[in-house]
Design a protein around this motif. Sequence first.
Motif, PDB file in Angstrom:
ATOM      1  N   CYS A   1      -6.454   4.739   3.585  1.00 26.08           N
ATOM      2  CA  CYS A   1      -6.848   6.030   2.833  1.00 26.08           C
ATOM      3  C   CYS A   1      -8.189   6.219   2.922  1.00 26.08           C
ATOM      4  O   CYS A   1      -8.449   7.505   3.338  1.00 26.08           O
ATOM      5  CB  CYS A   1      -6.278   5.930   1.468  1.00 26.08           C
ATOM      6  SG  CYS A   1      -6.781   7.457   0.362  1.00 26.08           S
TER       7      CYS A   1
ATOM      8  N   ILE B   1      -5.376   0.799   1.050  1.00 27.72           N
ATOM      9  CA  ILE B   1      -6.806   1.413   0.489  1.00 27.72           C
ATOM     10  C   ILE B   1      -7.813   1.802   1.715  1.00 27.72           C
ATOM     11  O   ILE B   1      -8.315   2.856   1.749  1.00 27.72           O
ATOM     12  CB  ILE B   1      -7.653   0.279  -0.477  1.00 27.72           C
ATOM     13  CG1 ILE B   1      -6.906   0.205  -1.826  1.00 27.72           C
ATOM     14  CG2 ILE B   1      -8.910   1.077  -1.043  1.00 27.72           C
ATOM     15  CD1 ILE B   1      -6.518   1.530  -2.629  1.00 27.72           C
TER      16      ILE B   1
ATOM     17  N   TYR C   1      -3.079  11.294  -0.786  1.00 25.83           N
ATOM     18  CA  TYR C   1      -3.122  10.828   0.532  1.00 25.83           C
ATOM     19  C   TYR C   1      -1.566  10.234   0.793  1.00 25.83           C
ATOM     20  O   TYR C   1      -1.054  10.603   2.035  1.00 25.83           O
ATOM     21  CB  TYR C   1      -4.143   9.794   0.609  1.00 25.83           C
ATOM     22  CG  TYR C   1      -3.695   8.894   1.763  1.00 25.83           C
ATOM     23  CD1 TYR C   1      -4.177   9.090   3.038  1.00 25.83           C
ATOM     24  CD2 TYR C   1      -3.172   7.531   1.609  1.00 25.83           C
ATOM     25  CE1 TYR C   1      -3.885   8.221   4.223  1.00 25.83           C
ATOM     26  CE2 TYR C   1      -2.915   6.697   2.628  1.00 25.83           C
ATOM     27  CZ  TYR C   1      -3.189   7.004   3.859  1.00 25.83           C
ATOM     28  OH  TYR C   1      -3.015   6.316   4.984  1.00 25.83           O
TER      29      TYR C   1
ATOM     30  N   LEU D   1     -13.033   5.828  -5.227  1.00 28.07           N
ATOM     31  CA  LEU D   1     -11.765   6.253  -4.655  1.00 28.07           C
ATOM     32  C   LEU D   1     -10.779   6.265  -6.080  1.00 28.07           C
ATOM     33  O   LEU D   1     -10.705   5.405  -6.989  1.00 28.07           O
ATOM     34  CB  LEU D   1     -11.012   5.444  -3.678  1.00 28.07           C
ATOM     35  CG  LEU D   1      -9.274   5.794  -3.285  1.00 28.07           C
ATOM     36  CD1 LEU D   1      -9.330   7.220  -2.768  1.00 28.07           C
ATOM     37  CD2 LEU D   1      -8.896   4.764  -2.715  1.00 28.07           C
TER      38      LEU D   1
ATOM     39  N   TYR E   1      -5.720   8.868  -3.889  1.00 22.49           N
ATOM     40  CA  TYR E   1      -4.904   8.000  -3.254  1.00 22.49           C
ATOM     41  C   TYR E   1      -3.558   8.399  -3.401  1.00 22.49           C
ATOM     42  O   TYR E   1      -2.830   8.740  -2.377  1.00 22.49           O
ATOM     43  CB  TYR E   1      -5.002   6.619  -3.957  1.00 22.49           C
ATOM     44  CG  TYR E   1      -3.967   5.726  -3.177  1.00 22.49           C
ATOM     45  CD1 TYR E   1      -4.021   5.134  -2.053  1.00 22.49           C
ATOM     46  CD2 TYR E   1      -2.816   5.274  -3.718  1.00 22.49           C
ATOM     47  CE1 TYR E   1      -3.181   4.266  -1.383  1.00 22.49           C
ATOM     48  CE2 TYR E   1      -1.983   4.332  -3.355  1.00 22.49           C
ATOM     49  CZ  TYR E   1      -2.093   3.927  -2.065  1.00 22.49           C
ATOM     50  OH  TYR E   1      -1.189   3.035  -1.506  1.00 22.49           O
TER      51      TYR E   1
ATOM     52  N   VAL F   1       0.266  -1.233  -4.355  1.00 19.75           N
ATOM     53  CA  VAL F   1      -1.149  -0.811  -3.420  1.00 19.75           C
ATOM     54  C   VAL F   1      -1.455  -2.151  -3.042  1.00 19.75           C
ATOM     55  O   VAL F   1      -1.665  -2.955  -3.331  1.00 19.75           O
ATOM     56  CB  VAL F   1      -1.913  -0.272  -4.353  1.00 19.75           C
ATOM     57  CG1 VAL F   1      -3.157   0.117  -3.714  1.00 19.75           C
ATOM     58  CG2 VAL F   1      -1.585   0.941  -5.017  1.00 19.75           C
TER      59      VAL F   1
END
Length: 83
Positions: free
Chosen positions: A42, A39, A73, A65, A70, A34
Amino acid sequence: MESEQWNHDQHSEEIEAMCRSKAEEFRLLGYEYVTSKDIWDCISRNYDKEGLPPLHKLVNDIYSLKANSYMNYLTIAAYRGLN
């Protein structure tokens, strides 16, 4: 009283730092790949129609979040061919 509107460029470093922090949190949870851009992608998908929200809502959206949101998404993006 301070205006609710804010300049994205003015706060971009702070937003980047918040996204980096959230990405680090996800890496601690085992999501190794990630990035802060992931981030932001998203989070910002919710702002396509209405534009950027007030700064306090943006901060809340980033820090609240959840990993499950996540991953949802990412799954939807993969089905749509966005990733």
